[in-house]
Motif scaffolding. Structure first.
Motif, PDB file in Angstrom:
ATOM      1  N   ASN A 102      39.349 -47.453 -13.700  1.00 32.05           N
ATOM      2  CA  ASN A 102      40.391 -46.497 -14.106  1.00 32.05           C
ATOM      3  C   ASN A 102      39.859 -45.062 -14.133  1.00 32.05           C
ATOM      4  O   ASN A 102      40.592 -44.120 -13.855  1.00 32.05           O
ATOM      5  N   TYR A 103      38.563 -44.858 -14.435  1.00 30.98           N
ATOM      6  CA  TYR A 103      37.969 -43.515 -14.391  1.00 30.98           C
ATOM      7  C   TYR A 103      37.929 -43.008 -12.951  1.00 30.98           C
ATOM      8  O   TYR A 103      38.238 -41.852 -12.668  1.00 30.98           O
ATOM      9  N   VAL A 104      37.524 -43.892 -12.038  1.00 30.99           N
ATOM     10  CA  VAL A 104      37.415 -43.523 -10.623  1.00 30.99           C
ATOM     11  C   VAL A 104      38.793 -43.175 -10.064  1.00 30.99           C
ATOM     12  O   VAL A 104      38.965 -42.149  -9.400  1.00 30.99           O
ATOM     13  N   GLU A 109      42.581 -39.230  -8.088  1.00 31.78           N
ATOM     14  CA  GLU A 109      43.977 -38.765  -8.044  1.00 31.78           C
ATOM     15  C   GLU A 109      44.130 -37.348  -8.588  1.00 31.78           C
ATOM     16  O   GLU A 109      44.825 -36.534  -7.992  1.00 31.78           O
ATOM     17  N   THR A 110      43.475 -37.042  -9.708  1.00 30.08           N
ATOM     18  CA  THR A 110      43.625 -35.699 -10.288  1.00 30.08           C
ATOM     19  C   THR A 110      42.947 -34.635  -9.437  1.00 30.08           C
ATOM     20  O   THR A 110      43.379 -33.491  -9.427  1.00 30.08           O
ATOM     21  N   ARG A 111      41.900 -35.000  -8.711  1.00 29.18           N
ATOM     22  CA  ARG A 111      41.207 -34.051  -7.821  1.00 29.18           C
ATOM     23  C   ARG A 111      41.760 -34.100  -6.408  1.00 29.18           C
ATOM     24  O   ARG A 111      41.322 -33.352  -5.542  1.00 29.18           O
ATOM     25  N   GLN A 112      42.695 -35.004  -6.170  1.00 28.60           N
ATOM     26  CA  GLN A 112      43.308 -35.186  -4.848  1.00 28.60           C
ATOM     27  C   GLN A 112      42.249 -35.297  -3.748  1.00 28.60           C
ATOM     28  O   GLN A 112      42.265 -34.562  -2.758  1.00 28.60           O
ATOM     29  N   LEU A 113      41.287 -36.214  -3.962  1.00 27.40           N
ATOM     30  CA  LEU A 113      40.225 -36.401  -2.971  1.00 27.40           C
ATOM     31  C   LEU A 113      40.865 -36.821  -1.647  1.00 27.40           C
ATOM     32  O   LEU A 113      41.643 -37.779  -1.601  1.00 27.40           O
ATOM     33  N   PRO A 114      40.554 -36.099  -0.560  1.00 24.04           N
ATOM     34  CA  PRO A 114      41.233 -36.325   0.720  1.00 24.04           C
ATOM     35  C   PRO A 114      40.661 -37.468   1.556  1.00 24.04           C
ATOM     36  O   PRO A 114      41.224 -37.823   2.576  1.00 24.04           O
TER      37      PRO A 114
END
Length: 170
Positions: A102-104, A109-114
């Protein structure tokens, strides 16, 4: 044959021996390790198979949300991916097995890793890549499936970009 007419034999044998030793040393030092053939599972449930990465330049980054260096380098990893994705760079950020899923997911999601983010829930990926225990550890894999470079800690990004340019265009 007299001793003087055979004087050339020893230097020739020595030169041949040096050439053989030199070539042997070159081939040993020039051998690159083949990246493990693993299937990663992304946080979205997508399977990232060896076949889907074949013939591509790939970065595999082992990281954790609890690793301050990992978190600090992640925006630079995003920039690197964005700079080279159009040329075919693939990127898999592999969260260590001790990192809660859940941390990952929240971080990605919050950093919108592309790029693709995978969980190494059982630690098998870290083990296959040589028992990775230090984060961040990043592997650059060439189109031939061989490891071009392994970075422990944050990479020297200008040098990494140069390596990626060569690998992608080569």
């Amino acid at each position: 044959m007299s001793d003087t007419s055979r004087a050339w034999i020893k230097p020739v044998i020595a030169a041949v021996a040096i050439a053989v030793i030199g070539f042997g040393g070159y081939t040993v030092l020039n051998k690159r390790e083949v990246a493990p053939e693993l299937t990663f599972v992304s946080i979205k449930g997508e399977k990232i198979t060896p076949a889907s990465l074949k013939g591509k330049v790939v970065m595999v980054n082992f990281w954790a949300t609890s690793c301050t260096t990992c978190v600090a380098e992640m925006p630079k990893m995003v920039d690197t991916y964005n700079k080279f994705k159009a040329e075919g760079l693939e990127f898999v950020a592999v969260a260590m097995n001790y990192d809660p899923a859940n941390y990952v997911i929240n971080y990605a999601e919050t950093r919108q890793l592309p790029f693709k983010v995978a969980l190494d829930a059982d630690g098998s990926a870290a083990k296959a890549y040589g028992n990775v225990s230090m984060t961040p550890t990043t592997f650059v894999i060439g189109k031939d499936g061989k490891i071009l470079k392994r970075y422990l800690g944050e990479p020297d990004f200008p040098a990494l970009h140069k390596l990626l340019e060569q690998a992608l265009r080569g």
